[in-house]
Motif scaffolding. Structure first.
Motif, short mmCIF file in Angstrom:
data_model
loop_
_atom_site.label_atom_id
_atom_site.label_comp_id
_atom_site.label_asym_id
_atom_site.label_seq_id
_atom_site.Cartn_x
_atom_site.Cartn_y
_atom_site.Cartn_z
N MET A 92 0.83 -1.20 0.00
CA MET A 92 0.00 0.00 0.00
C MET A 92 0.87 1.25 0.00
SD MET A 92 -2.85 1.37 2.76
CE MET A 92 -1.61 1.78 3.99
N PHE A 93 1.87 1.29 0.87
CA PHE A 93 2.74 2.46 0.93
C PHE A 93 3.61 2.57 -0.32
CE2 PHE A 93 2.52 2.46 5.82
CZ PHE A 93 1.55 3.45 5.81
N GLU A 94 3.96 1.43 -0.92
CA GLU A 94 4.75 1.52 -2.14
C GLU A 94 3.93 2.15 -3.26
OE1 GLU A 94 6.87 -1.78 -4.71
OE2 GLU A 94 8.19 -0.85 -3.24
N GLY A 95 2.64 1.83 -3.31
CA GLY A 95 1.78 2.48 -4.29
C GLY A 95 1.73 3.98 -4.08
N GLU A 96 1.64 4.40 -2.81
CA GLU A 96 1.64 5.83 -2.51
C GLU A 96 2.97 6.46 -2.90
OE1 GLU A 96 1.24 8.87 1.34
OE2 GLU A 96 0.69 6.76 1.56
N ALA A 97 4.07 5.77 -2.58
CA ALA A 97 5.39 6.31 -2.90
C ALA A 97 5.60 6.46 -4.39
CB ALA A 97 6.48 5.42 -2.29
N LEU A 98 5.15 5.48 -5.16
CA LEU A 98 5.28 5.58 -6.62
C LEU A 98 4.49 6.76 -7.16
CD1 LEU A 98 5.06 1.79 -7.52
CD2 LEU A 98 7.05 3.27 -7.84
N GLY A 99 3.30 7.01 -6.60
CA GLY A 99 2.52 8.16 -7.02
C GLY A 99 3.19 9.47 -6.66
N LEU A 100 3.65 9.58 -5.41
CA LEU A 100 4.35 10.79 -5.01
C LEU A 100 5.59 11.02 -5.87
CD1 LEU A 100 4.21 10.46 -1.11
CD2 LEU A 100 3.07 12.22 -2.48
N GLY A 101 6.33 9.93 -6.13
CA GLY A 101 7.53 10.06 -6.94
C GLY A 101 7.24 10.52 -8.35
N ALA A 102 6.16 9.99 -8.94
CA ALA A 102 5.80 10.40 -10.30
C ALA A 102 5.42 11.88 -10.35
CB ALA A 102 4.64 9.53 -10.80
N MET A 103 4.67 12.34 -9.36
CA MET A 103 4.30 13.76 -9.33
C MET A 103 5.53 14.63 -9.06
SD MET A 103 0.54 13.93 -7.48
CE MET A 103 1.14 13.37 -5.88
N TYR A 104 6.38 14.19 -8.15
CA TYR A 104 7.59 14.94 -7.83
C TYR A 104 8.47 15.13 -9.06
CZ TYR A 104 11.83 16.27 -5.26
OH TYR A 104 12.94 16.93 -4.80
N GLU A 105 8.57 14.09 -9.86
CA GLU A 105 9.47 14.12 -11.01
C GLU A 105 8.99 15.06 -12.11
OE1 GLU A 105 9.91 10.07 -12.17
OE2 GLU A 105 11.02 9.54 -10.34
N THR A 106 7.72 15.49 -12.07
CA THR A 106 7.27 16.46 -13.09
C THR A 106 7.87 17.84 -12.84
OG1 THR A 106 5.27 17.17 -11.86
CG2 THR A 106 5.07 15.23 -13.32
N GLY A 107 8.34 18.10 -11.63
CA GLY A 107 8.94 19.40 -11.33
C GLY A 107 7.95 20.55 -11.40
N THR A 108 6.70 20.29 -11.11
CA THR A 108 5.67 21.32 -11.24
C THR A 108 5.14 21.72 -9.86
OG1 THR A 108 4.04 19.56 -11.68
CG2 THR A 108 5.03 20.65 -13.58
N ILE A 109 4.09 21.07 -9.41
CA ILE A 109 3.51 21.37 -8.11
C ILE A 109 4.29 20.65 -7.01
CG2 ILE A 109 1.85 19.47 -8.12
CD1 ILE A 109 -0.22 21.54 -7.02
N ARG A 110 4.33 21.25 -5.83
CA ARG A 110 5.13 20.65 -4.75
C ARG A 110 4.39 19.49 -4.11
NH1 ARG A 110 8.22 23.37 0.54
NH2 ARG A 110 9.54 21.52 0.87
N VAL A 111 5.09 18.39 -3.93
CA VAL A 111 4.59 17.22 -3.21
C VAL A 111 5.71 16.73 -2.29
CG1 VAL A 111 3.07 16.53 -5.12
CG2 VAL A 111 5.36 15.54 -4.95
N PRO A 112 5.38 16.02 -1.21
CA PRO A 112 6.43 15.45 -0.37
C PRO A 112 7.24 14.41 -1.15
CG PRO A 112 4.28 15.35 0.73
CD PRO A 112 4.03 15.69 -0.71
#
Length: 331
Positions: A92-112
């Motif tokens: 479950m947490f790995e799914g969350e981490a993959l999502g956060l990582g994908a958003m983070y890598e866009t370099g757009t909106i801030r995410v943890p």
């Protein structure tokens, strides 16, 4: 998914009751968030090695959740945000981490930024991520709209609609099997999945049968538009939106997948989006024909999920949307 916005960082689905269904996640061969090696204190071990800290100065709880326990770890190398769950494995947490990582890598909106997912020695799992000090407000809605649209523009894939793993929307499994056609994906893995849960859990054949009629006949709502797979947060409501101490928007606790950008507004009924949010968004990603006609179709997924999680108080909203579309489509 609605959760109590308390403490420094709100928890995933923090008002949800514990439910027996635990998602079965599918992982690709490449796992960017490797499961940590077991130790007596894998969280502290990571912070004091890969986290580059030499000492942990304080561990303080962040309240508000009944699914996960959240703590802030203060160290001489900065602070970390840690969530643990004693009853669920690391998928479950790995799914969350993959999502956060994908958003983070866009370099757009801030995410943890996610750092580590692992298993706890006494059972359960944890996730370590960047700690973000929140500001006193949610910040500018116009800026939020623009930044979100920038993420949708930057976050693209050639794989189709879906995600590399299944994840959860609240406590409900969210199926993300890659699919080339958006209407098929949304009909089967979003609306269809929730409708089946409703009939399995409540025996609600009425909403199931009417919902399936809608799924089979909703294609005209997408006439004359271009649908590209965009990276979506997937669970964008007010409790998952904040701002940092500089006033820049922050989004967290995602249920990510690649989908039609308009599906991002499916939780708008409890997100508090105002006119300036949509103005900012559509300045970057222009509104497509028929947007207003499709809007409730994307609300429906989340109303159905709330019905399946919390019971009959959400049924009438879901049923009303289905009936309105059946009349509109004359089916």
């Amino acid at each position: 998914m609605v959760a109590a916005h308390v403490g420094i960082m709100p928890l995933k689905s923090s008002t949800f009751p514990s439910l027996p269904c635990v998602p079965r996640l599918r992982f690709t061969k490449r796992r960017p968030f490797a499961i940590a090696a077991m130790s007596d204190d894998p969280i502290g071990e990571w912070i004091l090695s890969e986290g580059k800290a030499t000492k942990i100065t304080r561990i303080s709880p962040v309240g508000g959740g009944c699914i996960n326990v959240a703590r802030r770890y203060d160290t001489d190398a900065g602070s970390f945000f840690v969530k643990t769950n004693r009853g669920i494995g690391p998928s479950m947490f790995e799914g969350e981490a993959l999502g956060l990582g994908a958003m983070y890598e866009t370099g757009t909106i801030r995410v943890p930024k996610p750092f580590k997912v692992g298993s706890l020695p006494t059972g359960g799992s944890y996730i370590i991520m960047e700690f973000i000090e929140f500001g006193p407000s949610r910040g500018s809605q116009s800026v939020l709209g623009r930044k979100l649209a920038e993420m949708h523009t930057a976050g693209k894939t050639e794989k189709g609609f879906g995600f590399d793993v299944d994840n959860t929307i609240g406590s409900t499994p969210q199926i993300n099997t890659w699919t080339s056609d958006w209407i098929e994906f949304y009909g089967e893995h979003r609306l269809g999945y929730q409708l089946k849960l409703a009939v399995d859990q409540y025996g609600d054949s009425t909403i199931y049968q009417k919902g399936q009629r809608l799924v089979k006949n909703m294609a005209p709502l997408f006439d004359n538009i271009v649908i590209e797979p965009c990276l979506l947060h997937g669970d964008l409501w007010s409790g998952n939106i904040s701002s940092d101490k500089n006033g820049e928007p922050v989004i967290l606790d995602p249920a990510c997948y690649y989908g039609h950008n308009e599906a991002e507004f499916g939780m708008s009924w409890c997100a508090g989006f105002g006119g300036s949010f949509y103005t900012g968004y559509f300045e970057v990603m222009p509104k497509q024909p028929g947007f207003e006609k499709r809007r409730d179709l994307y609300l429906l997924y989340h109303y159905l999920n709330h019905y399946n999680l919390f019971g009959s108080s959400y049924r009438s909203s879901a049923m009303s949307i289905i009936d309105d579309y059946l009349r509109m489509l004359n089916v």
